[in-house]
Enzyme design. Sequence first.
Site, PDB file in Angstrom:
ATOM      1  N   GLU A 105      13.364  12.183  17.035  1.00  0.00           N
ATOM      2  CA  GLU A 105      11.917  12.169  16.801  1.00  0.00           C
ATOM      3  C   GLU A 105      11.346  10.751  16.929  1.00  0.00           C
ATOM      4  O   GLU A 105      10.292  10.539  17.528  1.00  0.00           O
ATOM      5  CB  GLU A 105      11.600  12.709  15.394  1.00  0.00           C
ATOM      6  CG  GLU A 105      11.674  14.225  15.266  1.00  0.00           C
ATOM      7  CD  GLU A 105      10.400  14.901  15.797  1.00  0.00           C
ATOM      8  OE1 GLU A 105       9.553  14.222  16.386  1.00  0.00           O
ATOM      9  OE2 GLU A 105      10.272  16.129  15.605  1.00  0.00           O
TER      10      GLU A 105
ATOM     11  N   LYS B  19       9.141  12.906   9.371  1.00  0.00           N
ATOM     12  CA  LYS B  19       8.533  13.396   8.125  1.00  0.00           C
ATOM     13  C   LYS B  19       9.202  14.717   7.778  1.00  0.00           C
ATOM     14  O   LYS B  19       9.206  15.654   8.582  1.00  0.00           O
ATOM     15  CB  LYS B  19       7.032  13.588   8.329  1.00  0.00           C
ATOM     16  CG  LYS B  19       6.331  14.187   7.115  1.00  0.00           C
ATOM     17  CD  LYS B  19       4.822  14.184   7.295  1.00  0.00           C
ATOM     18  CE  LYS B  19       4.114  14.795   6.097  1.00  0.00           C
ATOM     19  NZ  LYS B  19       2.647  14.740   6.256  1.00  0.00           N
TER      20      LYS B  19
ATOM     21  N   LYS C 231       9.552   9.504   5.919  1.00  0.00           N
ATOM     22  CA  LYS C 231       8.882  10.023   4.729  1.00  0.00           C
ATOM     23  C   LYS C 231       9.523  11.326   4.302  1.00  0.00           C
ATOM     24  O   LYS C 231       9.761  12.167   5.172  1.00  0.00           O
ATOM     25  CB  LYS C 231       7.406  10.240   5.086  1.00  0.00           C
ATOM     26  CG  LYS C 231       6.569  10.832   4.004  1.00  0.00           C
ATOM     27  CD  LYS C 231       5.175  11.031   4.533  1.00  0.00           C
ATOM     28  CE  LYS C 231       4.380  11.850   3.555  1.00  0.00           C
ATOM     29  NZ  LYS C 231       3.150  12.308   4.126  1.00  0.00           N
TER      30      LYS C 231
HETATM   31  N1  FVT Z   1       0.286  12.430   4.959  1.00  0.00           N
HETATM   32  C1  FVT Z   1       0.364  11.756   3.737  1.00  0.00           C
HETATM   33  C2  FVT Z   1       1.138  12.511   2.734  1.00  0.00           C
HETATM   34  O1  FVT Z   1       1.461  13.669   2.992  1.00  0.00           O
HETATM   35  C3  FVT Z   1       1.512  11.840   1.455  1.00  0.00           C
HETATM   36  C4  FVT Z   1       2.492  12.642   0.680  1.00  0.00           C
HETATM   37  C5  FVT Z   1       2.708  12.162  -0.731  1.00  0.00           C
HETATM   38  O2  FVT Z   1       2.339  11.050  -1.136  1.00  0.00           O
HETATM   39  O3  FVT Z   1       3.309  12.945  -1.444  1.00  0.00           O
HETATM   40 MG    MG Z   2       7.623  14.306  16.718  1.00  0.00          MG
END
Ligand code: FVT
Ligand code: MG
Length: 353
Positions: A260, A221, A275
């Site tokens: 990771e 992320k 993400k």
């Molecule tokens: N943990 C979930 C998110 O941070 C979603 C982020 C997004 O849709 O911008």
């Molecule tokens: Mg990690």
Amino acid sequence: MAIKYGRPIELREVARGTGATVPHALDLTVRPRRNRKAEWARRMVRENVLTTDDLIWPLFLIDGNNKREAIASMPGVDRLSVDQAVREAERAMKLTIPCIALFPYTDPSLRDEQGSEATNPNNLVCQAVRAIKKEFPEIGILCDVALDPFTSHGHDGLISDGKILNDETVAVLVRQALVQAEAGCDIIAPSDMMDGRVAAIREALDHTGLLDVQIMAYAAKYASAFYGPFRDAIGSAKTLTGDKRTYQMDSANTDEALREVDLDIAEGADMVMVKPGMPYLDVVRRVKDTFAMPTFAYQVSGEYAMIAAAANNGWLDGDRAMMESLLAFKRAGADGVLSYFAPKAAEKLRAHA
Ligand SMILES: NCC(=O)CCC(=O)O
Ligand SMILES: [Mg+2]
């Protein structure tokens, strides 16, 4: 013999006729356009398909009854009271979307420095999980594990002297995961990016006898500007102090993403996630090729907002851009996509099925 794309190919030696029958015709043996000449022909050679099974639909929750509240920066997405979330779960079932994800807008009066509401077994997320599971036990429910919807400072972890504490935060995340799993959540999805949280959550789940609860780790992320509208949706945009770069990843890195992901798999993740989505398709591809794990991507709020805004301005064909963006995840190797477009895309897919 030439080698291309990993396969040996013989160069074709085709005797070309002299004197083309069409004036100005090029002397081409290979014309890739032949395979694109009609929709039936394109369907025959299509390499990737998007289906409703590929979609996970994130929903936003708000306290109250029979309430739907528009989110200005995410046109078409509402915050829903629990009863309305149950209706949307039913819609997801009918659309054959396998799984929904739940995110709360926590009333500001319930937010504190420690994010205490995260571990309340009767918080909004747990209430919604119970209500949805009672009516629709067949739909998958994913719950995010992180403290940002619950902290007054908007960070995913506990803070001391301006630093996000890792190990102390993990202890709270474990309790958050347990209350969600005990409420009936099927997939625990830690999105906090603390080190060691997957192992700690797995151990606690197993210890409690919740052996079948899956973990989808937000493994790679990134600290991204594309989360802006999400922070509006959960109400942390105004309160967030500083940024998340000491725990979320640097957008310049991909080797680090593999490390990771490797760690989260070793710690017990059943599925991994990258993400944001579209700006990180290279990472999705590397993760899928390296680990051959169920790999998901999150088409985040900013990606949704860009397409929705351009479409609402008449600058893009919104439906086509939506479908193209979702198919791109499949092409990159993703097994599924978390997307705010999920219901709209599913409706389109079913109309053409
Ligand atoms: N943990 C979930 C998110 O941070 C979603 C982020 C997004 O849709 O911008
Ligand atoms: Mg990690």
